[in-house]
Design an enzyme around this catalytic site. Sequence first.
Site, PDB file in Angstrom:
ATOM      1  CE  LYS A 276      -3.949   2.154   2.388  1.00 19.33           C
ATOM      2  NZ  LYS A 276      -4.906   2.084   3.517  1.00 19.33           N
TER       3      LYS A 276
ATOM      4  CB  SER B 119      -8.702   1.341   5.596  1.00 15.66           C
ATOM      5  OG  SER B 119      -9.340   2.589   5.446  1.00 15.66           O
TER       6      SER B 119
ATOM      7  CB  SER C 273      -8.147   3.965   2.549  1.00 14.31           C
ATOM      8  OG  SER C 273      -7.361   3.336   3.539  1.00 14.31           O
TER       9      SER C 273
END
Lengths: 487, 478
Positions: free
Chosen positions: A79, A178, A154
């Site tokens: 990420k 997330s 996210s």
Amino acid sequence: MSESFPRGVAELSAGLAAGDFSSVELTRHYLARIANHDAAVNAYITVCGERALAQAAAADARRAAGTAGALTGIPYAHKDIFCTRGVRTSCASRMLDNFVAPYDAHVTECLDRAGLVMLGKTNMDEFAMGSSNESSYYGRTCNPWDPGRVPGGSSGGSAAAVAAGLAPLATGTDTGGSIRQPAALCGISGLKPTYGRVSRFGMIAFASSLDQGGPMARSAADLALMLNVMAGFDARDSTSVERPDEDFTAPLANGVDGLRIGIPREYFGAELDPRVGDTVHAALAELERRGARLSEISLASAPLAIPAYYVIAPAECSSNLSRFDGVRYGYRCADPTDLTDLYERSRSEGFGAEVKRRILVGTYALSSGYYDAYYRKAQQVRRLIKEDFARAFDTVDLIAGPTTPAPAFAAGTHVDDPVTMYLSDVYTTAVNLAGLPALSVPAGFLDGLPVGLQLIGNYFDEGRLLATGHALQQVSDAHRAVPPAFA
Amino acid sequence: MEWQPVIGLEVHAQLATQSKIFSGAATAYGAAPNVQACGVDLGLPGVLPVLNAQAVELAVRFGLAIDAEIAPCSVFARKNYFYPDLPKGYQISQYEHPIVGCGHLRITLDERELDIGITRAHLEEDAGKSVHGVVSGRTGIDLNRAGTPLLEIVSEPVMHSAREAVAYMRELHRLVRHLGICDGNMQEGSFRCDANVSLRPAGSDTLGTRTEIKNLNSFRFVERAIEFEIERQRDILEDGGKVVQETRLYDPDKDETRTMRTKEDAHDYRYFPDPDLLPVSVSADDLARIRATLPELPAARIARYVDDYGLGREDAALLVNEPAVAAFFEASLGPLEVPAKAVANWITGEVFGALNRAGLAVDDIPITPAMLNQLVARIGDGTVSGKGAKTVFQAMWSEGGLPDDIIEAQGLKQVSDSGAIDAIVDEVIAANPAQVQDYLAGKEKILGYLVGQAMKASKGKANPAAVSALLVDKLKGD
């Protein structure tokens, strides 16, 4: 996907160990898939082809030298919130579009040390603020099951990458859901560890008291392998917890016989799509057949989680994001006329709408005269939520319910309606407020879209969570399903 | 109308740790810009603060020394504001729960003892600094100082004159140096203060509107700035005006204070507990352990010098100001038995003078206590004259060596036995008949002249006391 490469990490690991293929071959395979398919997904912000192949070659050398671990040579997607030395670390923001991290996050170091191969940095909501990956400066990520729908957020890029077979493993971060929400919407498994289990050092902060990094993969067993290398004490993070090392694969075979699972009635309220409820109940019935004992419980403060979360998280973010001021690194506006102009334009132009909204909300909540009514009150609610969970864990071992109230929604539908968007976190934020670990595993499908089952554990009880997810995945095929466009 | 000034001080003492309060970067002063700023000090994305345990220890030392309550659990908070030398956009400080609570410090002013209340002392990090003029038309940022540990010590508003405020600040300065928690270097900014000043009608017990004068880094500036501010406010109030609540800066060149920002520009700092740091806990065991390491406090030491050594209060305070000087003084009292007062005079006179001339710090005194001890002993037993002793002192200061060796080598031994000076005295009497006549006629002051002549003839080696006695003997005896 080519027949010669299995999808599961345990199988990939066995293949590497048996010499069926090399890490370089495996890495080339994933890089080729990214080249062919990522245009349709937009899971990656940065693909690190050469760097990945060099890491893969080093992993192969390590294997030849006999010092390979279980994950040496396995590719993963990182990420873009984790600092990675020498690689742009953007947090999907224009603010950090030009930021090449000068150091590695603790998690990056851990994965490097274990010999994993970083394919690239994944797309996300800007600064991890969002539930749909639509706030990214680099464009939205598509849900591999239906490109018109969001992957969740996210960590939507990581979830989509794993679901579309563009990486077997990915890192995520979870501040209010997330990891779990995109895992649920993309049909993969995702674990938010206990707060303090995974070091936050080098993970760009959104809301420090809630942020927690964790693994995303196709199965609970794969999550266990990855958590083994991500977890551990780090003196550079004062909130990191020092505990004896654990092997999270060890309890996988424990099964669920006698396991007491509490089902909070508040997680099956009016906001829940009833068919999602049915899918979740069906998955729980599978666990019951395997020996788990289900009972209804109550988490009375559950409805307060979203309002408390949306005070605390923005308050912390308003302060955490102050460092992005155009002075030392990151975006700086053109030709500032003075210091105030430099601050105002760099931040107005560098941040997107959702980030600015949360900075404003958080600044307001901390302002003199409002602090007691908002921030202090939210902290009090947070304590109530913690106490609710503590009481529940007096009588049950795990808590289970839906990860989200509905399957993936269509892109664009919630963009102008932040409150509806925030409600997609209705079952996930309480876990962060309490600091508990929670797992989302695929429960089944609804109209071709994945539905997630959320399992919430007591502090540091990740082993039991993973064992329960694994038990379900012994009898369910939901986690093995592949989006047709990415077969 | 009679106005009573009310003054409170916020003193910032830089804690003497090797590394910064939340990072491993060094705190040494004077390095090239930004070489002592690591990722944490630069506020890079993703970095986290880790508390330096030594800073907590030093704060607790201070708290125990002022008899304060030490919070068993104190909390770091973020003070949010934007400034280029504040890399994170917030300063980590303590707000609702400081580590040191209420305490007090006893000061002495004009033979009067006063107890000054201390409201609190809290830990915080320093900011960096803006550097003007290095690049033309631009401002540079030096973050070497960013993250340096500070203890902010807040007094009650209980002082009523600039002199009182300075006496308090001096006592605090003496204390932190004695405790070894701060080097006290005011020029480098290690010890500085903000002064809050207001006036109220004499006899009133409500506070007037105050102004805050920022960043005073010398005792003289504190005194001048407060005096100026009292006068300025008095003029406004006497004219029937109102003092505006504001922050002011003292300009030493013009000897005046002027507006820096008014209340309207005041920041809303949006304090909240820093989620990156755990609350700081200090246990009863910690307190006992730290208490056991506390040195004798300066006030007690001054009292001991007055009582045990018969020193004047001011001389005692002068020695105690610098812990290194006090230690030097005490070490110089042996092994030979010497009068403490004489040792004190040598230190406050010759030693301080020589340090000043050489521009040296007290830690760099080039002579040892043993050397000074022997020198004072040799004056006492008459081996060397006061004048000769100064020559010995100069020699040992610049070349080293023990006084006995220097006296021997330079032939500075004083001649005291009457046999050796008998001839000289006779010569002097013979050579100065007029003066002898005057003396015998009752002008006894002329004796000094005759002694001087004898000293000259002996090239300074004669013991003037012995010469004088012999002269009187010979003149009066005849």
